[in-house]
Design an enzyme around this catalytic site. Structure first.
Site, mmCIF file in Angstrom:
data_model
loop_
_atom_site.group_PDB
_atom_site.id
_atom_site.type_symbol
_atom_site.label_atom_id
_atom_site.label_comp_id
_atom_site.label_asym_id
_atom_site.label_seq_id
_atom_site.Cartn_x
_atom_site.Cartn_y
_atom_site.Cartn_z
ATOM 1 C CE LYS A 76 -4.274 -1.436 -0.053
ATOM 2 N NZ LYS A 76 -5.460 -0.891 -0.680
ATOM 3 C CG ASP A 121 -8.542 -2.369 5.565
ATOM 4 O OD1 ASP A 121 -7.433 -1.942 5.200
ATOM 5 O OD2 ASP A 121 -9.373 -2.881 4.786
HETATM 6 C C1 LIG Z 1 -2.101 -6.398 2.973
HETATM 7 C C2 LIG Z 1 -3.203 -6.164 2.013
HETATM 8 N N1 LIG Z 1 -3.348 -7.010 0.994
HETATM 9 C C3 LIG Z 1 -4.336 -6.823 0.085
HETATM 10 C C4 LIG Z 1 -5.225 -5.769 0.192
HETATM 11 C C5 LIG Z 1 -6.329 -5.637 -0.819
HETATM 12 O O1 LIG Z 1 -6.240 -4.473 -1.568
HETATM 13 P P1 LIG Z 1 -7.552 -3.801 -2.183
HETATM 14 O O2 LIG Z 1 -8.401 -3.303 -1.062
HETATM 15 O O3 LIG Z 1 -7.022 -2.730 -3.060
HETATM 16 O O4 LIG Z 1 -8.278 -4.876 -2.940
HETATM 17 C C6 LIG Z 1 -5.100 -4.868 1.256
HETATM 18 C C7 LIG Z 1 -6.019 -3.734 1.413
HETATM 19 O O5 LIG Z 1 -5.939 -2.963 2.340
HETATM 20 C C8 LIG Z 1 -4.057 -5.065 2.186
HETATM 21 O O6 LIG Z 1 -3.874 -4.234 3.226
#
Ligand SMILES: Cc1ncc(COP(=O)(O)O)c(C=O)c1O
Length: 411
Positions: A76, A121
């Site tokens: 992120k 989150d």
């Molecule tokens: C560690 C991690 N993996 C995957 C995701 C999934 O990303 P997205 O919400 O863009 O689908 C998130 C989203 O916050 C995340 O924090």
């Protein structure tokens, strides 16, 4: 059971999608990110895990390790800074602002009253708070009830003002929009909603940097993909859309088979696939996989996912915890890896799909498959990590270093 998407196509990358996400714009984002001192200057590693591949009955297994992207602990960190920089450049077009100058805080006097806000989150908010601190603007982060105190403190450490609400992630998104409208703040969100698409698009475009690295590291060629399958964790769908669009544009009709993995109770993408439009989750949304605990699909992301994702898979939380332990343990030929709850979900999904003949058939997985996973986060909640793995992340990192130094370890 996994859902095979009847709308997935194998065509050249469509022009109407290229207007939103393109390799060219991803390259610009990648160049800009090179100016941010919080990111490690080297690409994150792409590891082969041959022992795990053998156990799963596939030819090759590769993991792109985003835990090593930065101290922020997840992929992120590639998205929020890009969206923030693009916003500032668009808002002050006549000030001659430079991207290196922005990332080194040269314009903090100009930006000191500019306030950005987002729901999170955990990982997106941490990245936004850190980018805002480097650039020198104010940041407000809205957290829902399930976000752990540990994650809150990690965000507050970057000087963000924290707002706590009752309810779920989707309610925190609505509260961020309300506060922004009330106080004239700018929402920098990683999910889209009606009338709000360009900024989440910029966030998704930032993630493209990791795909560019993988293609270089694997020496992939347009007509010869190094991977037959790529598994992508799904929250609101932003990561999956970004990776899918890049691979689709690069490989065209020869793109790998793409699978999305989500928690059973936060299955908004799976439900979208079934409904044929961006939809809501069918369950309680709360999940151990905190980053994936999203109840509403990003409509912008869905435009990319509907035509490109071959298969949607949902997972119980317990499988993610098992995959964390499996990655942490390593083996003679597999490096031990620190994968957080959402980071390990790709392996959990793959293990589930390899379990029996019926699932393998839906996913087209066999002894020739060359699979790519993305470990999207490290131990972003260290106490939860220790509790689930039975070992601290630091101890796994120590074993990782020992593994690298062992005689005969791959270079
Ligand atoms: C560690 C991690 N993996 C995957 C995701 C999934 O990303 P997205 O919400 O863009 O689908 C998130 C989203 O916050 C995340 O924090």
């Amino acid at each position: 059971m996994p859902y095979a998407n009847p709308h997935a196509v194998r065509t050249p990358y469509p022009e109407n999608l290229r207007q939103w996400l393109s390799i060219e714009r991803a390259a610009q984002s990648r160049d800009w990110l090179a100016n941010w001192s919080l990111l490690n200057p080297l690409p994150t590693p792409l590891y082969a895990l041959p022992d795990l591949a053998r156990q799963l009955g596939i030819a090759q297994l590769w993991v792109k390790d985003e835990a090593q992207r930065s101290a922020l602990g997840s992929f992120k960190a590639l998205g929020a800074p890009i969206a923030l920089v693009r916003q500032i450049l668009a808002r002050w077009p006549d000030q001659g602002l430079s991207v290196p100058g922005l990332f080194s805080g040269e314009y903090r006097h100009l930006l000191k009253d500019y306030t950005v806000i987002s729901a999170t989150d955990g990982n997106h908010g941490r990245a936004l708070a850190a980018a805002a601190q480097s650039i020198g603007c104010r940041c407000v982060i809205v957290l829902h009830a399930q976000v752990s105190l540990e994650r809150e403190l990690a965000i507050a450490a970057y000087d963000a003002h924290i707002v706590r609400i009752r309810g779920h992630y989707d309610q925190s998104v609505a509260e961020a929009a309300r506060l922004a409208a009330t106080y004239g703040w700018q929402v920098i969100a990683d999910t889209s909603y009606a009338g709000y698409e360009q900024i989440p698009c910029d966030v998704m475009q930032g993630y493209g940097a990791l795909v560019a690295e993988v293609l270089e590291q694997s020496a992939s060629q347009p007509a010869q993909p190094a991977f037959s399958h790529v598994l992508l964790q799904g929250g609101v769908g932003g990561l999956a859309a970004s990776v899918a669009s890049y691979l689709w544009q690069f490989h065209g009709p020869d793109r790998p088979r793409l699978m999305v993995v989500e928690p059973e109770q936060a299955d908004c993408l799976y439900q979208s696939a079934k409904a044929g439009r961006a939809a809501q989750a069918s369950g309680t949304v709360d999940s151990l996989m905190a980053g994936l605990a999203c109840g509403a699909t990003s409509p912008l992301a869905w435009r990319f996912l509907q035509p490109s994702i071959d298969c949607f898979v949902t997972l119980p939380d317990a499988l993610a915890a098992g995959a964390m332990r499996q990655l942490a343990s390593g083996s003679a030929r597999d490096i031990p890896l620190v994968a957080g709850e959402s980071g390990a979900a790709g392996l959990a999904g793959l293990s589930l799909m390899c379990k029996d003949g019926a699932r393998r058939k839906v996913a087209h997985l066999d002894a020739h498959s060359r699979v790519l996973l993305i470990n999207t986060e490290g131990a972003t909640s260290p106490a939860v990590y220790q509790q689930l793995v039975g070992e601290t992340a630091d101890s796994v990192i120590q074993r990782q270093q020992q593994w690298r130094q062992a005689p005969g370890a791959p270079g």
